[in-house]
Design a protein around this motif. Sequence first.
Motif, PDB file in Angstrom:
ATOM      1  N   PHE A  45       0.897  -1.293  -0.042  1.00 17.27           N
ATOM      2  CA  PHE A  45      -0.104   0.099   0.192  1.00 17.27           C
ATOM      3  C   PHE A  45       0.940   1.158  -0.048  1.00 17.27           C
ATOM      4  CE2 PHE A  45      -2.727  -3.282   1.659  1.00 17.27           C
ATOM      5  CZ  PHE A  45      -4.077  -2.919   0.795  1.00 17.27           C
ATOM      6  N   GLU A  46       0.826   1.976  -0.993  1.00 14.96           N
ATOM      7  CA  GLU A  46       1.608   3.351  -0.998  1.00 14.96           C
ATOM      8  C   GLU A  46       0.912   4.169   0.039  1.00 14.96           C
ATOM      9  OE1 GLU A  46       0.725   5.180  -4.774  1.00 14.96           O
ATOM     10  OE2 GLU A  46       1.750   3.580  -5.990  1.00 14.96           O
ATOM     11  N   GLU A  47       1.754   5.338   0.596  1.00 12.97           N
ATOM     12  CA  GLU A  47       1.574   6.112   1.547  1.00 12.97           C
ATOM     13  C   GLU A  47       0.302   6.835   1.358  1.00 12.97           C
ATOM     14  OE1 GLU A  47       2.813   8.118   5.126  1.00 12.97           O
ATOM     15  OE2 GLU A  47       3.182   6.115   4.301  1.00 12.97           O
TER      16      GLU A  47
ATOM     17  N   ASP B  69      -2.550   5.823  -0.247  1.00 13.14           N
ATOM     18  CA  ASP B  69      -3.489   4.913  -0.271  1.00 13.14           C
ATOM     19  C   ASP B  69      -3.862   4.668   1.411  1.00 13.14           C
ATOM     20  OD1 ASP B  69      -4.152   4.641  -2.813  1.00 13.14           O
ATOM     21  OD2 ASP B  69      -3.007   2.773  -3.022  1.00 13.14           O
ATOM     22  N   PHE B  70      -2.593   4.545   2.098  1.00 11.08           N
ATOM     23  CA  PHE B  70      -2.877   4.131   3.336  1.00 11.08           C
ATOM     24  C   PHE B  70      -3.267   5.536   4.364  1.00 11.08           C
ATOM     25  CE2 PHE B  70      -1.014   3.981   7.839  1.00 11.08           C
ATOM     26  CZ  PHE B  70      -1.774   2.716   8.285  1.00 11.08           C
ATOM     27  N   PHE B  71      -3.047   6.684   3.889  1.00 11.40           N
ATOM     28  CA  PHE B  71      -3.665   7.836   4.361  1.00 11.40           C
ATOM     29  C   PHE B  71      -5.136   7.630   4.064  1.00 11.40           C
ATOM     30  CE2 PHE B  71      -5.475  11.847   3.591  1.00 11.40           C
ATOM     31  CZ  PHE B  71      -5.349  12.488   4.776  1.00 11.40           C
ATOM     32  N   LEU B  72      -5.655   7.394   3.001  1.00 22.02           N
ATOM     33  CA  LEU B  72      -7.156   7.151   2.885  1.00 22.02           C
ATOM     34  C   LEU B  72      -7.822   6.199   3.623  1.00 22.02           C
ATOM     35  CD1 LEU B  72      -7.155   7.379  -1.270  1.00 22.02           C
ATOM     36  CD2 LEU B  72      -7.445   9.318   0.224  1.00 22.02           C
ATOM     37  N   LEU B  73      -7.076   5.188   3.799  1.00 20.50           N
ATOM     38  CA  LEU B  73      -7.631   3.951   4.670  1.00 20.50           C
ATOM     39  C   LEU B  73      -7.837   4.484   6.201  1.00 20.50           C
ATOM     40  CD1 LEU B  73      -5.815   0.844   3.174  1.00 20.50           C
ATOM     41  CD2 LEU B  73      -8.208   1.573   2.975  1.00 20.50           C
ATOM     42  N   ALA B  74      -6.763   5.128   6.624  1.00 19.20           N
ATOM     43  CA  ALA B  74      -6.688   5.656   7.984  1.00 19.20           C
ATOM     44  C   ALA B  74      -7.725   6.822   8.235  1.00 19.20           C
ATOM     45  CB  ALA B  74      -5.169   6.405   8.407  1.00 19.20           C
TER      46      ALA B  74
ATOM     47  N   SER C 202       6.101  18.973   3.589  1.00 17.30           N
ATOM     48  CA  SER C 202       5.229  18.932   2.408  1.00 17.30           C
ATOM     49  C   SER C 202       5.660  17.909   1.436  1.00 17.30           C
ATOM     50  CB  SER C 202       5.416  20.150   1.744  1.00 17.30           C
ATOM     51  OG  SER C 202       6.672  20.524   0.814  1.00 17.30           O
ATOM     52  N   GLU C 203       6.150  16.876   2.255  1.00 17.72           N
ATOM     53  CA  GLU C 203       6.563  15.611   1.363  1.00 17.72           C
ATOM     54  C   GLU C 203       5.639  14.590   1.075  1.00 17.72           C
ATOM     55  OE1 GLU C 203       9.647  13.737   3.867  1.00 17.72           O
ATOM     56  OE2 GLU C 203      11.227  15.397   3.844  1.00 17.72           O
ATOM     57  N   PHE C 204       4.662  14.836   1.884  1.00 16.80           N
ATOM     58  CA  PHE C 204       3.417  13.693   1.517  1.00 16.80           C
ATOM     59  C   PHE C 204       2.599  14.059   0.274  1.00 16.80           C
ATOM     60  CE2 PHE C 204      -0.864  12.427   1.971  1.00 16.80           C
ATOM     61  CZ  PHE C 204      -0.790  11.033   2.196  1.00 16.80           C
TER      62      PHE C 204
END
Length: 463
Positions: A334-336, A338-343, A459-461
Motif C-alpha cells: 500500500f502506497e503512503e 492509499d494508507f492515508f485514505l484508509l486511515a 510537504s513531502e506527503f
Amino acid sequence: MTSGRAPTPRGILARNLSFSVLSRLVQIGVSFFTVGLGVQAIGLDEWWIVATSLSVLSLVLVIQTGAVVALSRLLIEYKSRSAMSADLYTTARCTMLGIGALCLVGGALFAVFSRSPVRDELLVSTAGLIFTLLAIPKYAALYAMDRLDLHFKALIAASLCKVVVMAGLYATGHLGEFLYCAVLAAEQLLIYVLVSARFSTLADPRHTLRSAGRFRGVHFREIFSLNGWLSLNSLSYALIITAPQVLLHGAIGARSLSLYGVFLQLNNFTRGFFVSFNASLGTRSSLHFDSGSTAFQALAWKGSLVLALASLGGFSMFLLVGQPLMTLWLGVTFEERDFFLLAALFMSILYSASSLMLANLSVSVKRVRSPAVVGLAVAVLGTLALLAMKASGVGELRYYVLQIVVCQLLYTLAKNLIMLHELRDHLSARQRIGQATLSGLVLAVMLAGLLARFFPGTSEFGF
C-alpha cells in the motif's frame, strides 16, 4: 449437598463482555486470515466482485441490527408478563419469516432476469441473509435473558469452521468469488443452527417463549415503531459507509474500487467488534433503567469512557503498525497515499463507534426517533453529494474519501448532540456536558494523530 450461587449483575456483565470480546477477536483473526486468502486467490483487481456483493447485502442487513435491539428491549420490559412476551416473540418470528420469504422471491427474480457480473455471488449471499433474519428473534431472546454469551459462543464455533473450509479451498486452488460468498452463507446457517439448539434448552414455558404465543398486530406495531427508527440509524450509517461501493461503479477504476472494498472489510471487523462489545452494555443499560437503579447513570459514564479509550487505542495501533500489517495480510503493498485514505476512513468509523453508549441510553429510554431523523438527513445529503461528484466527472478516490469522512464525522456529531438533548430528563446537565466533552476530546486526539502521522510539518506527503 451443594447449592449453586446465582451470578451477580456485575458477574453476568463480566461474563457477557468476556465472551463478546473473545468472539470478536476470534472473528477478526479468522476474517483477516480468510480475506487475505481471498484477495490472494481472487486478486485485488477482481476483489470488487465479492466486496460489492457483500455490500449490497449489508444495506439489507440493517434490519438485523435494529430488530435485535428493539425486540430485546421490549422482551426485557415484558419479562414479568409471560403471555405478552410469548405473543411478542411469536409476532417477531412470523414477521422475520415473511421478510425472509420476500428476500427469497427477490433473489429468485434477480437470478432469472439479471446478467450482472455479481449475480451468482449475490444470489448465494442472499441465502445467508435469510438465515440471519430467521435468527433475529432468538438473538433478541438470548439478549433479554442476559445470555449473550451463548450467541457469542456460536459465533466462535462458526468462525473456526469457516477458516478450516477456506484454508482447504485455498490449498486446493478452488477458492474463487462464488465459493468465497458460499462459505460465508454457510457460516450464517451454522450460526443459526447452533443458536437455535442452545435457545431451545433455555426457553422456559413458565417464563416466556416456548409457550403458545400468537401473532398480534399491536405487538407488530410496537416492535416496528421502535425497530423502524433503529433501522433508520443503521441505514444511515450504511448509506454513508457502504453505499459508495455500489454507487461508484464507473466513476473510479477497478483497483480503487477494490481498495475501498478492503476498507469495508476493516469496517466490518471494527464495527462488528464494537457492536458485539457494546451489546452487553446495551442490555445492562435497559435492565438498570427498568429497575429504576442509579447504576444507569454510573454505567452511562463508565461505558462511554471504555468505548472512547478502546477507539483511541485502536486508531493509535492502526497508525503505528497498520501499513505493514495490511501488506502482510493481503500480500499487496500500500502506497503512503492509499494508507492515508484508509486511515482517514478508519478514524471516522472508530469515532462513530466511540459514541455507541449514547445510543444505548437512547434505546433504554425509548427516545430514538429524533437521532434517527437527524442521522438520515445527514446521510441523504452525503449520498446526494456523492452522486453529484460522480455526475460532474470526479474520477479520483481521494475526493470521494474526503467527502465520506466529513459526512461520517458530521453524522456522529449531529446524532450525539440530539441524543444528549433527548437524555435531558435522565442525565444531569453536568453528566451531559461530560459526555459532550469526552466526545470532543476523542475527535480532537484522533485528528491530531492523523496529522502527526501524515503531515509532520513537511510537504513531502504531497496529498
